[in-house]
Design a protein around this motif. Structure first.
Motif, short mmCIF file in Angstrom:
data_model
loop_
_atom_site.label_atom_id
_atom_site.label_comp_id
_atom_site.label_asym_id
_atom_site.label_seq_id
_atom_site.Cartn_x
_atom_site.Cartn_y
_atom_site.Cartn_z
N MET A 1 0.83 -1.19 0.00
CA MET A 1 0.00 0.00 0.00
C MET A 1 0.87 1.25 0.00
SD MET A 1 -3.00 -0.77 2.79
CE MET A 1 -4.19 0.39 2.21
N THR A 2 0.39 2.25 -0.68
CA THR A 2 1.10 3.53 -0.64
C THR A 2 0.72 4.27 0.65
OG1 THR A 2 -0.67 4.74 -1.74
CG2 THR A 2 1.00 3.69 -3.17
N ILE A 3 1.49 5.30 0.97
CA ILE A 3 1.17 6.12 2.14
C ILE A 3 -0.21 6.74 1.97
CG2 ILE A 3 1.83 8.16 3.47
CD1 ILE A 3 4.77 7.55 2.67
N ALA A 4 -0.51 7.21 0.77
CA ALA A 4 -1.81 7.85 0.51
C ALA A 4 -2.95 6.86 0.75
CB ALA A 4 -1.86 8.39 -0.91
N GLN A 5 -2.79 5.62 0.35
CA GLN A 5 -3.84 4.62 0.55
C GLN A 5 -4.11 4.38 2.04
OE1 GLN A 5 -1.99 1.59 -1.90
NE2 GLN A 5 -3.55 1.84 -3.48
N VAL A 6 -3.05 4.36 2.83
CA VAL A 6 -3.20 4.19 4.28
C VAL A 6 -3.90 5.42 4.87
CG1 VAL A 6 -1.97 3.94 6.48
CG2 VAL A 6 -1.21 2.65 4.47
N LEU A 7 -3.45 6.61 4.47
CA LEU A 7 -4.09 7.84 4.95
C LEU A 7 -5.57 7.87 4.60
CD1 LEU A 7 -1.59 10.76 4.22
CD2 LEU A 7 -2.27 9.85 6.45
N LEU A 8 -5.92 7.44 3.41
CA LEU A 8 -7.31 7.48 2.97
C LEU A 8 -8.20 6.56 3.80
CD1 LEU A 8 -6.95 7.80 -0.89
CD2 LEU A 8 -7.83 9.52 0.70
N GLU A 9 -7.68 5.41 4.21
CA GLU A 9 -8.47 4.53 5.08
C GLU A 9 -8.83 5.26 6.38
OE1 GLU A 9 -6.54 0.78 5.76
OE2 GLU A 9 -6.97 0.07 3.74
N ASP A 10 -7.83 5.89 6.99
CA ASP A 10 -8.07 6.65 8.22
C ASP A 10 -8.95 7.86 7.96
OD1 ASP A 10 -6.49 4.88 9.65
OD2 ASP A 10 -4.70 6.14 9.55
N PHE A 11 -8.69 8.55 6.86
CA PHE A 11 -9.45 9.75 6.51
C PHE A 11 -10.94 9.44 6.40
CE2 PHE A 11 -11.23 12.77 3.43
CZ PHE A 11 -10.82 13.98 3.98
N ASP A 12 -11.27 8.39 5.67
CA ASP A 12 -12.68 8.05 5.49
C ASP A 12 -13.36 7.74 6.82
OD1 ASP A 12 -12.40 8.44 2.75
OD2 ASP A 12 -12.18 6.30 2.30
N GLN A 13 -12.66 7.06 7.71
CA GLN A 13 -13.22 6.75 9.03
C GLN A 13 -13.42 8.02 9.85
OE1 GLN A 13 -14.20 3.66 10.33
NE2 GLN A 13 -15.09 5.02 11.86
N GLU A 14 -12.44 8.90 9.86
CA GLU A 14 -12.56 10.12 10.67
C GLU A 14 -13.61 11.08 10.12
OE1 GLU A 14 -11.54 9.99 13.57
OE2 GLU A 14 -10.26 8.27 13.20
N ILE A 15 -13.72 11.17 8.81
CA ILE A 15 -14.76 12.03 8.23
C ILE A 15 -16.14 11.45 8.53
CG2 ILE A 15 -15.72 12.94 6.07
CD1 ILE A 15 -13.12 14.34 7.11
#
Length: 169
Positions: A1-15
């Motif tokens: 996984m790229t860093i962006a893909q990991v960030l997006l998993e967390d981002f979607d949960q927090e939003i």
């Protein structure tokens, strides 16, 4: 996984967590404060709704000096719950698109956040994003949950069950 893909998993949960909290903000309590030095409920809700814009700036800009910011200051005026949720949708869409477009190299680059000569943070863009966007958003969304509780509004289950709602996990 790229860093962006990991960030997006967390981002979607927090939003999602922020949205579920903002959906409960009582429109008739925008000026309510738990203490004279506290931020009014409506302004806090708008701060949560606009926080992804700061994440967008971290993704797009080479750094930020709060004394001479090139970005406009977003007014934190609460009008309606729907307008607040619309602001969250717009700001999170911009931020999400910027994260998705970011390469690992871009995310690993240093990002300086300062107030004039005072350096607040000078870390990688991804570390700055996690600290100044994610952690900041989690902090204020949780603060908003306390405001809801003090106004007898059911608090959503975010990281486990609340007293009002079972965790949907």
């Amino acid at each position: 996984m790229t860093i962006a893909q990991v960030l997006l998993e967390d981002f979607d949960q927090e939003i999602s967590n922020t949205r579920r909290t903002l959906e409960r903000v009582p429109e008739d309590k925008a000026a309510w404060v738990p203490h004279e030095r506290s931020t009014p409920l409506g302004k806090l809700a708008m701060h949560c709704a606009t926080m992804p814009l700061f994440g967008f700036y971290i993704m797009e800009d080479e750094g930020m000096d709060m004394v001479a910011s090139k970005r406009p200051h977003v007014p934190l005026v609460f009008t309606t719950r729907e307008a607040c949720l619309q602001q969250l949708d717009e700001s999170s869409a911009k931020c999400r698109a910027a994260i998705a477009a970011a390469s690992d190299e871009h995310l690993e680059a240093l990002w300086k956040f300062s107030f004039g000569e005072h350096v607040i943070l000078h870390k990688s863009r991804v570390a700055t994003f996690r600290i100044m966007c994610f952690n900041h958003l989690i902090h204020h969304t949780s603060q908003l949950g306390v405001y809801l509780r003090l106004n007898e509004v059911p608090v959503p289950a975010l990281y486990g069950p609340s007293a009002d709602e079972q965790w949907l996990g």
